[in-house]
Scaffold this motif. Structure first.
Motif, mmCIF file in Angstrom:
data_model
loop_
_atom_site.group_PDB
_atom_site.id
_atom_site.type_symbol
_atom_site.label_atom_id
_atom_site.label_comp_id
_atom_site.label_asym_id
_atom_site.label_seq_id
_atom_site.Cartn_x
_atom_site.Cartn_y
_atom_site.Cartn_z
ATOM 1 N N GLY A 7 -8.599 46.492 -32.195
ATOM 2 C CA GLY A 7 -9.981 46.104 -31.985
ATOM 3 C C GLY A 7 -10.196 45.541 -30.600
ATOM 4 N N THR A 8 -11.390 45.774 -30.062
ATOM 5 C CA THR A 8 -11.691 45.357 -28.692
ATOM 6 C C THR A 8 -13.064 44.703 -28.559
ATOM 7 O OG1 THR A 8 -12.636 47.528 -28.160
ATOM 8 C CG2 THR A 8 -10.273 47.220 -27.742
ATOM 9 N N GLY A 9 -13.720 44.424 -29.684
ATOM 10 C CA GLY A 9 -15.073 43.888 -29.651
ATOM 11 C C GLY A 9 -15.125 42.415 -29.283
ATOM 12 N N PRO A 10 -16.293 41.786 -29.437
ATOM 13 C CA PRO A 10 -16.462 40.387 -29.023
ATOM 14 C C PRO A 10 -15.468 39.432 -29.667
ATOM 15 C CG PRO A 10 -18.599 41.385 -29.463
ATOM 16 C CD PRO A 10 -17.571 42.377 -29.892
ATOM 17 N N TRP A 11 -15.206 39.584 -30.962
ATOM 18 C CA TRP A 11 -14.285 38.675 -31.654
ATOM 19 C C TRP A 11 -12.863 38.851 -31.134
ATOM 20 C CZ3 TRP A 11 -15.231 34.313 -33.476
ATOM 21 C CH2 TRP A 11 -14.541 33.723 -34.534
ATOM 22 N N ALA A 12 -12.473 40.092 -30.881
ATOM 23 C CA ALA A 12 -11.150 40.350 -30.307
ATOM 24 C C ALA A 12 -11.035 39.731 -28.925
ATOM 25 C CB ALA A 12 -10.892 41.850 -30.240
ATOM 26 N N GLN A 13 -12.094 39.829 -28.138
ATOM 27 C CA GLN A 13 -12.067 39.294 -26.773
ATOM 28 C C GLN A 13 -12.099 37.773 -26.748
ATOM 29 O OE1 GLN A 13 -14.956 41.197 -24.142
ATOM 30 N NE2 GLN A 13 -15.015 42.966 -25.486
ATOM 31 N N MET A 14 -12.923 37.183 -27.623
ATOM 32 C CA MET A 14 -13.143 35.743 -27.610
ATOM 33 C C MET A 14 -12.019 34.961 -28.280
ATOM 34 S SD MET A 14 -17.161 36.001 -28.723
ATOM 35 C CE MET A 14 -17.250 34.304 -29.269
ATOM 36 N N VAL A 15 -11.401 35.541 -29.319
ATOM 37 C CA VAL A 15 -10.471 34.785 -30.162
ATOM 38 C C VAL A 15 -9.096 35.436 -30.245
ATOM 39 C CG1 VAL A 15 -10.070 33.883 -32.490
ATOM 40 C CG2 VAL A 15 -12.378 33.810 -31.510
ATOM 41 N N HIS A 16 -9.042 36.672 -30.723
ATOM 42 C CA HIS A 16 -7.753 37.283 -31.033
ATOM 43 C C HIS A 16 -6.847 37.399 -29.813
ATOM 44 C CE1 HIS A 16 -9.826 38.225 -34.706
ATOM 45 N NE2 HIS A 16 -8.762 38.811 -35.228
ATOM 46 N N ALA A 17 -7.324 38.078 -28.788
ATOM 47 C CA ALA A 17 -6.460 38.331 -27.632
ATOM 48 C C ALA A 17 -6.001 37.042 -26.951
ATOM 49 C CB ALA A 17 -7.163 39.252 -26.637
ATOM 50 N N PRO A 18 -6.875 36.062 -26.705
ATOM 51 C CA PRO A 18 -6.394 34.823 -26.079
ATOM 52 C C PRO A 18 -5.328 34.108 -26.896
ATOM 53 C CG PRO A 18 -8.781 34.942 -25.933
ATOM 54 C CD PRO A 18 -8.350 36.070 -26.825
ATOM 55 N N VAL A 19 -5.486 34.087 -28.221
ATOM 56 C CA VAL A 19 -4.500 33.399 -29.061
ATOM 57 C C VAL A 19 -3.182 34.173 -29.097
ATOM 58 C CG1 VAL A 19 -3.944 32.736 -31.434
ATOM 59 C CG2 VAL A 19 -6.189 32.179 -30.469
ATOM 60 N N LEU A 20 -3.263 35.486 -29.280
ATOM 61 C CA LEU A 20 -2.035 36.280 -29.363
ATOM 62 C C LEU A 20 -1.245 36.222 -28.060
ATOM 63 C CD1 LEU A 20 -3.280 39.471 -31.269
ATOM 64 C CD2 LEU A 20 -2.325 37.356 -32.220
ATOM 65 N N SER A 21 -1.937 36.218 -26.947
ATOM 66 C CA SER A 21 -1.234 36.202 -25.662
ATOM 67 C C SER A 21 -0.666 34.829 -25.336
ATOM 68 C CB SER A 21 -2.167 36.662 -24.541
ATOM 69 O OG SER A 21 -3.258 35.783 -24.391
ATOM 70 N N GLY A 22 -1.231 33.776 -25.922
ATOM 71 C CA GLY A 22 -0.780 32.432 -25.590
ATOM 72 C C GLY A 22 0.104 31.781 -26.631
ATOM 73 N N HIS A 23 0.356 32.457 -27.742
ATOM 74 C CA HIS A 23 1.147 31.873 -28.832
ATOM 75 C C HIS A 23 2.636 31.922 -28.502
ATOM 76 C CE1 HIS A 23 2.652 31.044 -32.853
ATOM 77 N NE2 HIS A 23 1.420 30.763 -33.245
ATOM 78 N N ASP A 24 3.315 30.784 -28.660
ATOM 79 C CA ASP A 24 4.722 30.690 -28.267
ATOM 80 C C ASP A 24 5.647 31.581 -29.100
ATOM 81 O OD1 ASP A 24 4.080 28.868 -26.324
ATOM 82 O OD2 ASP A 24 4.557 27.100 -27.546
ATOM 83 N N GLU A 25 5.269 31.873 -30.337
ATOM 84 C CA GLU A 25 6.166 32.625 -31.223
ATOM 85 C C GLU A 25 5.747 34.076 -31.403
ATOM 86 O OE1 GLU A 25 7.841 30.553 -34.718
ATOM 87 O OE2 GLU A 25 6.393 28.971 -34.238
ATOM 88 N N LEU A 26 4.794 34.521 -30.622
ATOM 89 C CA LEU A 26 4.336 35.900 -30.724
ATOM 90 C C LEU A 26 4.551 36.630 -29.407
ATOM 91 C CD1 LEU A 26 0.948 35.410 -32.619
ATOM 92 C CD2 LEU A 26 3.128 36.182 -33.587
ATOM 93 N N ASP A 27 5.012 37.860 -29.522
ATOM 94 C CA ASP A 27 5.128 38.763 -28.376
ATOM 95 C C ASP A 27 3.981 39.757 -28.486
ATOM 96 O OD1 ASP A 27 5.793 40.529 -26.388
ATOM 97 O OD2 ASP A 27 7.606 41.283 -27.375
ATOM 98 N N PHE A 28 2.966 39.573 -27.646
ATOM 99 C CA PHE A 28 1.764 40.401 -27.699
ATOM 100 C C PHE A 28 2.064 41.754 -27.059
ATOM 101 C CE2 PHE A 28 -3.020 40.491 -26.338
ATOM 102 C CZ PHE A 28 -3.271 41.456 -27.310
ATOM 103 N N VAL A 29 2.354 42.741 -27.899
ATOM 104 C CA VAL A 29 2.876 44.026 -27.435
ATOM 105 C C VAL A 29 1.786 44.935 -26.880
ATOM 106 C CG1 VAL A 29 3.990 46.167 -28.209
ATOM 107 C CG2 VAL A 29 4.882 43.939 -28.948
ATOM 108 N N GLY A 30 0.624 44.944 -27.522
ATOM 109 C CA GLY A 30 -0.396 45.867 -27.029
ATOM 110 C C GLY A 30 -1.664 45.852 -27.841
#
Length: 296
Positions: A7-30
């Protein structure tokens, strides 16, 4: 844990992507999206890869977070579970009971963990209140008003959402209200009444297994000055209301990711798993059935 975003919509941009990229225990693959250019833009912004093929992304990760309309989410969640990916899903789980059943069953068969992001259930003050009140008996009635101004404020990033226009407040904010009421008052045993209010507003009466009853008032078309969420319980111990959260959606979504990690490690289902998401979908469908009766 390696995780991908669908997903790439507003919710993905505002919440999902920032959290996934900044989470210490997650490797944000793509990132995969229905609009490849949007997927590339979002991936570039967070230093990850854009995928043109969703199955290729599923093959490269241990889990997926989904920020897509319910019908699209349901189909892709089944595919992800069959690819043995843990599921971090949005509400509502699906637009129909049958599609929700397919997601829950796919997760069960694959033995993957699942968490549905009901925001209040992952915010510190609301979740503490829910846990405390769920331990009390003697609730008589509950009242939940979840009034949004998505279509009246003029500046909501979600106003262009076709599924929200089609399904309305019942399916968009109804899951939030149910996620608070069900742990406290118990499962819903019936929907004695439901009626349409102004524009997309819905009123519903629910019977609960505890003997309590609750009322819902849900809208995405409230005047901006009237928007807000209130949950009130009345019972043997008096009157109590859901506290406002001091946190936004990002810390809550980070806790949802934590919950998925814990469920995946321990094998113990989270309270807001796909099975719970399915039950919420069943209740929404029951309310919709009453609303669709002649004269409702």
């Amino acid at each position: 844990m390696r995780i991908g975003l669908l997903g790439t919509g507003p919710w993905a941009q505002m919440v999902h992507a920032p959290v996934l990229s900044g989470h210490d225990e997650l490797d944000f693959v793509g990132v995969w999206g229905r609009r490849p250019a949007a997927a590339k833009e979002l991936a570039d912004r967070h230093g990850t890869r854009a995928y043109d093929d969703v199955d290729a992304l599923l093959g490269d990760v241990d889990a997926v977070a989904v920020a897509l309309p319910p019908a699209v989410q349901a189909d892709l969640a089944v595919r992800a579970a069959r690819a043995e990916c843990h599921l971090l899903l949005d509400k509502p789980l699906a637009p129909t009971v049958a599609e929700g059943q397919a997601v829950a069953e796919a997760a069960r068969r694959a033995g993957v963990a699942s968490v549905v992001f009901f925001t209040a259930r992952f915010q510190t003050e609301p979740e503490a209140w829910i846990s405390e009140k769920a331990g009390s008996d003697g609730w008589f009635v509950g009242r939940a008003q979840w009034l949004g101004a998505v279509f009246t404020s003029g500046d909501s990033p979600f106003a262009a959402s076709p599924w929200r226009r089609e399904k309305g407040a019942l399916w968009d904010v109804g899951p939030h209200a149910l996620s608070v009421l069900l742990p406290v008052l118990g499962d819903v045993t019936g929907v004695p009444a439901a009626a349409h209010g102004p524009q997309d507003t819905v009123h519903a009466v629910l019977d609960h297994v505890s003997g309590a009853s609750s009322t819902l008032t849900l809208s995405l078309t409230a005047p901006p000055a009237a928007a807000g969420a209130t949950v009130e319980l009345r019972g043997a111990t008096g009157v109590t209301s859901l506290p406002e959260s001091s946190e936004g959606a990002l810390p809550a979504f980070s806790r949802a990711a934590d919950a998925l990690l814990t469920a995946a490690r321990t094998g113990r289902p989270h309270a807001c798993d796909a099975a719970f998401g399915l039950r919420v979908t069943e209740i929404l469908a029951a309310v919709q059935d009453v609303l669709d009766r002649p004269g409702a």
